[in-house]
Motif scaffolding. Structure first.
Motif, short mmCIF file in Angstrom:
data_model
loop_
_atom_site.label_atom_id
_atom_site.label_comp_id
_atom_site.label_asym_id
_atom_site.label_seq_id
_atom_site.Cartn_x
_atom_site.Cartn_y
_atom_site.Cartn_z
N ARG A 63 0.86 -1.19 0.00
CA ARG A 63 0.00 0.00 0.00
C ARG A 63 0.88 1.23 0.00
O ARG A 63 1.76 1.38 0.85
CB ARG A 63 -0.91 -0.01 1.22
CG ARG A 63 -1.81 1.20 1.30
CD ARG A 63 -2.76 1.09 2.45
NE ARG A 63 -3.56 2.31 2.55
CZ ARG A 63 -4.69 2.38 3.23
NH1 ARG A 63 -5.16 1.32 3.87
NH2 ARG A 63 -5.36 3.51 3.28
N ASP A 69 5.85 6.11 3.47
CA ASP A 69 6.53 4.84 3.26
C ASP A 69 5.51 3.77 2.93
O ASP A 69 4.40 3.77 3.47
CB ASP A 69 7.30 4.42 4.53
CG ASP A 69 8.54 5.27 4.77
OD1 ASP A 69 9.02 5.91 3.82
OD2 ASP A 69 9.01 5.29 5.92
N ARG A 71 3.48 0.34 2.92
CA ARG A 71 3.10 -0.66 3.93
C ARG A 71 2.99 -1.99 3.21
O ARG A 71 2.50 -2.05 2.08
CB ARG A 71 1.79 -0.26 4.59
CG ARG A 71 1.91 1.05 5.36
CD ARG A 71 0.57 1.65 5.75
NE ARG A 71 -0.23 0.73 6.55
CZ ARG A 71 -1.52 0.95 6.82
NH1 ARG A 71 -2.13 2.02 6.36
NH2 ARG A 71 -2.20 0.09 7.55
N TYR A 73 2.17 -6.35 3.33
CA TYR A 73 1.65 -7.57 3.94
C TYR A 73 1.94 -8.72 2.98
O TYR A 73 1.69 -8.61 1.79
CB TYR A 73 0.13 -7.48 4.18
CG TYR A 73 -0.45 -8.79 4.68
CD1 TYR A 73 -0.35 -9.15 6.01
CD2 TYR A 73 -1.05 -9.67 3.79
CE1 TYR A 73 -0.85 -10.36 6.46
CE2 TYR A 73 -1.56 -10.89 4.23
CZ TYR A 73 -1.46 -11.23 5.57
OH TYR A 73 -1.95 -12.43 6.01
N ASP A 148 2.20 -5.74 7.85
CA ASP A 148 1.16 -4.90 8.41
C ASP A 148 -0.20 -5.56 8.23
O ASP A 148 -0.78 -5.52 7.15
CB ASP A 148 1.19 -3.53 7.73
CG ASP A 148 0.23 -2.54 8.33
OD1 ASP A 148 -0.65 -2.94 9.13
OD2 ASP A 148 0.35 -1.34 8.00
N ILE A 151 -3.23 -3.34 7.13
CA ILE A 151 -2.97 -2.61 5.89
C ILE A 151 -4.25 -2.21 5.15
O ILE A 151 -4.31 -1.18 4.52
CB ILE A 151 -2.02 -3.43 4.97
CG1 ILE A 151 -1.52 -2.59 3.80
CG2 ILE A 151 -2.69 -4.71 4.49
CD1 ILE A 151 -0.40 -3.27 3.02
#
Length: 188
Positions: A63, A69, A71, A73, A148, A151
């Motif tokens: 994302r 920054d 993110r 997963y 994350d 997310i």
């Protein structure tokens, strides 16, 4: 077989485009690609999601929100680590490694590297010397989800729902929850 797509959120909903990752070597390259997609879709500084999947082995979501920054997963970090595209997502930060660690810091006082068996340990046991005590190599990437887990929470996919996703339909299920299933299917 890999699939990669970009979903850019615009004022009119989600806009999808398939993408080639051949020229992407780092997470920074991937983030730049997402930001370019946002500009092309007139998404401005809004959200861009990068979906990457390797058949039934793993999927990843990156994302990018404007200049923040990225993110990340990844559904199965160990499976992704065996993939060139997965390695892009598995940054040192995500894996909890210190990218600035000096190689000399990894040397033990006996001159061997951390985790490297010394001669005495090699004589006493087989391959257990690089074991962290938990039955796996200390540098191994963990199996299972990494990154994350929230997310997509603000977009309608909770941590629990994200962790429950598995297999080839995971990205379609995420897109469906986002209201972007049709646009994702157009680029599949």
């Amino acid at each position: 077989m890999y699939f990669a797509a970009l979903l850019a959120r615009t004022e009119d909903g989600w806009e999808a485009s398939d993408t080639e990752l051949d020229d992407v070597e780092t997470l920074s390259d991937l983030s730049d690609l997402a930001r370019e997609a946002a500009a092309e879709a007139d998404a401005g500084d809004d959200t861009v999601l990068v979906f990457i999947e390797q058949e039934d082995a793993w999927f990843g979501v990156v994302r990018v929100d404007g200049e923040d920054d990225p993110r990340i997963y990844v559904s199965d970090a160990a499976a992704a680590a065996r993939s060139s595209y997965g390695e892009i997502l598995l940054t040192d930060e995500l894996l909890g490694k210190d990218p600035d660690a000096d190689e000399l810091d990894a040397l033990d006082l006996d001159g061997t590297e951390d985790g490297e068996p010394d001669q005495a340990a090699d004589d006493d046991s087989d391959d257990d010397a690089t074991d962290d005590g938990g039955g796996r190599d200390s540098d191994a990437v963990p199996a299972g989800p990494l990154g994350d887990r929230d997310i997509l929470a603000d977009l309608g996919v909770s941590e629990k729902e994200l962790l429950a996703l598995d297999g080839a339909d995971a990205l379609s299920e995420i897109a469906d929850a986002l209201g972007a299933a049709e646009v994702l299917e157009t680029v599949r």
